[in-house]
Motif scaffolding. Structure first.
Motif, PDB file in Angstrom:
ATOM      1  N   VAL A  33       0.863  -1.182   0.000  1.00  0.00           N
ATOM      2  CA  VAL A  33       0.000   0.000   0.000  1.00  0.00           C
ATOM      3  C   VAL A  33       0.899   1.232   0.000  1.00  0.00           C
ATOM      4  CG1 VAL A  33      -1.897   1.206   1.137  1.00  0.00           C
ATOM      5  CG2 VAL A  33      -1.679  -1.280   1.376  1.00  0.00           C
ATOM      6  N   GLY A  34       1.006   1.903  -1.147  1.00  0.00           N
ATOM      7  CA  GLY A  34       1.923   3.039  -1.235  1.00  0.00           C
ATOM      8  C   GLY A  34       3.344   2.590  -0.948  1.00  0.00           C
ATOM      9  N   ASP A  35       3.981   3.215   0.029  1.00  0.00           N
ATOM     10  CA  ASP A  35       5.346   2.823   0.385  1.00  0.00           C
ATOM     11  C   ASP A  35       5.372   1.860   1.575  1.00  0.00           C
ATOM     12  OD1 ASP A  35       4.539   4.538   2.374  1.00  0.00           O
ATOM     13  OD2 ASP A  35       6.229   5.931   2.171  1.00  0.00           O
ATOM     14  N   LYS A  36       4.205   1.334   1.955  1.00  0.00           N
ATOM     15  CA  LYS A  36       4.122   0.385   3.071  1.00  0.00           C
ATOM     16  C   LYS A  36       3.962  -1.038   2.542  1.00  0.00           C
ATOM     17  CE  LYS A  36       1.757   3.664   6.169  1.00  0.00           C
ATOM     18  NZ  LYS A  36       0.502   3.895   6.942  1.00  0.00           N
ATOM     19  N   ASP A  42       0.452 -13.540  11.443  1.00  0.00           N
ATOM     20  CA  ASP A  42      -0.421 -13.401  12.608  1.00  0.00           C
ATOM     21  C   ASP A  42      -0.369 -12.012  13.230  1.00  0.00           C
ATOM     22  OD1 ASP A  42      -0.885 -16.029  12.141  1.00  0.00           O
ATOM     23  OD2 ASP A  42      -0.158 -16.770  14.067  1.00  0.00           O
ATOM     24  N   GLU A  43       0.700 -11.280  12.956  1.00  0.00           N
ATOM     25  CA  GLU A  43       0.869  -9.961  13.576  1.00  0.00           C
ATOM     26  C   GLU A  43       0.254  -8.828  12.755  1.00  0.00           C
ATOM     27  OE1 GLU A  43       3.692 -12.205  13.473  1.00  0.00           O
ATOM     28  OE2 GLU A  43       2.818 -12.756  15.407  1.00  0.00           O
ATOM     29  N   ILE A  44      -0.285  -9.130  11.597  1.00  0.00           N
ATOM     30  CA  ILE A  44      -0.798  -8.054  10.747  1.00  0.00           C
ATOM     31  C   ILE A  44      -1.961  -7.327  11.420  1.00  0.00           C
ATOM     32  CG2 ILE A  44      -2.441  -9.538   9.485  1.00  0.00           C
ATOM     33  CD1 ILE A  44      -1.673  -7.880   6.955  1.00  0.00           C
ATOM     34  N   ASP A  45      -1.954  -6.017  11.307  1.00  0.00           N
ATOM     35  CA  ASP A  45      -3.023  -5.174  11.852  1.00  0.00           C
ATOM     36  C   ASP A  45      -3.978  -4.854  10.705  1.00  0.00           C
ATOM     37  OD1 ASP A  45      -4.649  -3.137  12.832  1.00  0.00           O
ATOM     38  OD2 ASP A  45      -3.043  -2.210  14.008  1.00  0.00           O
ATOM     39  N   THR A  46      -5.075  -5.590  10.606  1.00  0.00           N
ATOM     40  CA  THR A  46      -5.983  -5.408   9.474  1.00  0.00           C
ATOM     41  C   THR A  46      -6.672  -4.044   9.506  1.00  0.00           C
ATOM     42  OG1 THR A  46      -7.706  -6.612  10.694  1.00  0.00           O
ATOM     43  CG2 THR A  46      -6.399  -7.859   9.118  1.00  0.00           C
ATOM     44  N   LYS A  47      -6.889  -3.513  10.695  1.00  0.00           N
ATOM     45  CA  LYS A  47      -7.499  -2.180  10.783  1.00  0.00           C
ATOM     46  C   LYS A  47      -6.564  -1.131  10.179  1.00  0.00           C
ATOM     47  CE  LYS A  47     -10.499  -3.033  14.768  1.00  0.00           C
ATOM     48  NZ  LYS A  47     -10.834  -2.652  16.167  1.00  0.00           N
ATOM     49  N   GLU A  48      -5.285  -1.248  10.474  1.00  0.00           N
ATOM     50  CA  GLU A  48      -4.298  -0.320   9.915  1.00  0.00           C
ATOM     51  C   GLU A  48      -4.172  -0.529   8.410  1.00  0.00           C
ATOM     52  OE1 GLU A  48      -1.572   2.619   9.393  1.00  0.00           O
ATOM     53  OE2 GLU A  48      -2.815   2.230  11.160  1.00  0.00           O
ATOM     54  N   LYS A  57      -4.047   7.054  -2.441  1.00  0.00           N
ATOM     55  CA  LYS A  57      -4.736   7.436  -3.675  1.00  0.00           C
ATOM     56  C   LYS A  57      -4.530   6.415  -4.800  1.00  0.00           C
ATOM     57  CE  LYS A  57      -4.589  12.404  -2.737  1.00  0.00           C
ATOM     58  NZ  LYS A  57      -4.115  13.742  -3.213  1.00  0.00           N
ATOM     59  N   GLU A  58      -3.352   5.805  -4.823  1.00  0.00           N
ATOM     60  CA  GLU A  58      -3.049   4.849  -5.888  1.00  0.00           C
ATOM     61  C   GLU A  58      -3.543   3.450  -5.508  1.00  0.00           C
ATOM     62  OE1 GLU A  58      -1.822   5.833  -8.781  1.00  0.00           O
ATOM     63  OE2 GLU A  58      -1.813   7.885  -7.970  1.00  0.00           O
ATOM     64  N   ALA A  59      -3.639   2.584  -6.503  1.00  0.00           N
ATOM     65  CA  ALA A  59      -4.091   1.218  -6.265  1.00  0.00           C
ATOM     66  C   ALA A  59      -3.061   0.436  -5.452  1.00  0.00           C
ATOM     67  CB  ALA A  59      -4.332   0.508  -7.596  1.00  0.00           C
ATOM     68  N   SER A  60      -3.538  -0.329  -4.494  1.00  0.00           N
ATOM     69  CA  SER A  60      -2.663  -1.206  -3.726  1.00  0.00           C
ATOM     70  C   SER A  60      -2.498  -2.517  -4.494  1.00  0.00           C
ATOM     71  CB  SER A  60      -3.273  -1.467  -2.344  1.00  0.00           C
ATOM     72  OG  SER A  60      -3.465  -0.251  -1.649  1.00  0.00           O
ATOM     73  N   SER A  61      -1.551  -3.342  -4.066  1.00  0.00           N
ATOM     74  CA  SER A  61      -1.309  -4.597  -4.769  1.00  0.00           C
ATOM     75  C   SER A  61      -0.883  -5.682  -3.783  1.00  0.00           C
ATOM     76  CB  SER A  61      -0.220  -4.415  -5.836  1.00  0.00           C
ATOM     77  OG  SER A  61       0.999  -4.004  -5.232  1.00  0.00           O
ATOM     78  N   THR A  62      -0.795  -6.907  -4.274  1.00  0.00           N
ATOM     79  CA  THR A  62      -0.366  -8.020  -3.433  1.00  0.00           C
ATOM     80  C   THR A  62       0.831  -8.709  -4.075  1.00  0.00           C
ATOM     81  OG1 THR A  62      -1.830  -9.623  -4.505  1.00  0.00           O
ATOM     82  CG2 THR A  62      -2.733  -8.383  -2.648  1.00  0.00           C
ATOM     83  N   ALA A  63       1.589  -9.428  -3.254  1.00  0.00           N
ATOM     84  CA  ALA A  63       2.739 -10.188  -3.743  1.00  0.00           C
ATOM     85  C   ALA A  63       2.683 -11.587  -3.148  1.00  0.00           C
ATOM     86  CB  ALA A  63       4.047  -9.501  -3.354  1.00  0.00           C
TER      87      ALA A  63
END
Length: 277
Positions: A33-36, A42-48, A57-63
């Motif tokens: 997501v952007g530069d993140k 298990d530690e991912i913060d889905t709310k964040e 503003k730009e489209a996010s992507s997955t790897a």
């Protein structure tokens, strides 16, 4: 270790799934997501994650995971069953295939079977549970693989999107259509068919979305006495409501509720619901 069940993180399961002598490895995808970069563990913060996706503003992507990630998991056991999200929409299955080749180069005696779930989330969980059941019965590797391949064919997935932000940013939906759908409370209900996503219904409101999902489940499979897995994206109330409807109206044996991790949150967005059956 004699047996290991390997899944990618779109299954929404966590590390505490391991039972007895059968290992459970969950190989994480990543969401950019952007530069993140969010690692889907298990530690991912889905709310964040969701907040960042809305603000970007730009489209996010997955790897997808690397072949080496899968290779390391396969080398842990004599026999490995690997279950991935649909190869039609992700390179994860191909990555697992390369990981299998790498592992066999290091140890040709290993037995590794790959399953493209043609879906994600709850369907992968059901295949994992079936694999555990068959392993506990003491069946041979080839017999287990054959049964799981057949089980994969008769297991389904239906889901309701919680929002359209990703579809708009990736150009798969016009901004005007997305704004109108949001304003009207339209919850697109879709199915995984042959590994691809098909929108089946466009009800308004959550209860109507759940109703549409249950009708699809009823039309495609008799789930009386069978198990169902629901994943929800920050929507425990909606998941619980759907669970009670399934138990009361469809006669399921059990309905397990799981919280979406990163990959499934990325696709369904906040309030999304996914049911494997």
């Amino acid at each position: 270790m004699k047996w290991n069940i390997v899944l990618d993180s779109s299954c929404d399961l966590t590390k505490d799934e391991q039972k007895g002598d059968v290992g459970i490895d969950i190989v994480p995808l990543s969401i950019i997501v952007g530069d993140k970069c969010f690692t889907d563990n298990d530690e991912i913060d889905t709310k964040e994650l969701l907040k960042s996706m809305v603000e970007e503003k730009e489209a996010s992507s997955t790897a997808c995971p690397s072949p080496d990630d899968f290779c390391k998991a396969f080398l842990k056991a004599d026999n490995s069953i690997c279950i991935t999200l649909t190869g039609e929409l992700s390179g994860t299955f191909n990555s697992a295939s390369l990981g299998k080749e790498m592992a066999l180069e290091q140890d040709p005696s290993l037995k590794i079977h790959l399953i493209d779930s043609k879906a994600t989330a709850g369907k992968m969980v059901l295949i994992k549970e079936k694999a555990l059941e068959l392993i506990e019965q003491g069946l041979e590797f080839d017999e287990i693989c054959s049964i799981l391949d057949a089980f994969n064919q008769e297991t389904h997935l239906v889901f309701a999107l919680g929002g359209y932000d990703n579809l708009i940013k990736t150009g798969r939906m016009s901004k005007i259509s997305g704004i109108m759908a949001t304003a009207l409370g339209i919850r697109a209900v879709a199915v995984a068919k042959n590994g691809k996503i098909e929108v089946a219904k466009k009800p308004r409101g959550e209860k109507n979305a759940v109703e549409a999902m249950i009708e699809i489940m009823k039309e495609t499979k008799n789930i009386e006495g069978k198990n169902v897995v629901i994943s929800h994206c920050e929507n425990p109330e909606g998941a619980e409501y759907m669970k009670q409807q399934i138990l009361r109206r469809l006669g399921a044996k059990s309905v397990r509720i799981i919280k979406c991790k990163g990959l499934t949150s990325f696709y369904t967005m906040k309030k999304g619901l996914i049911a494997g059956y």
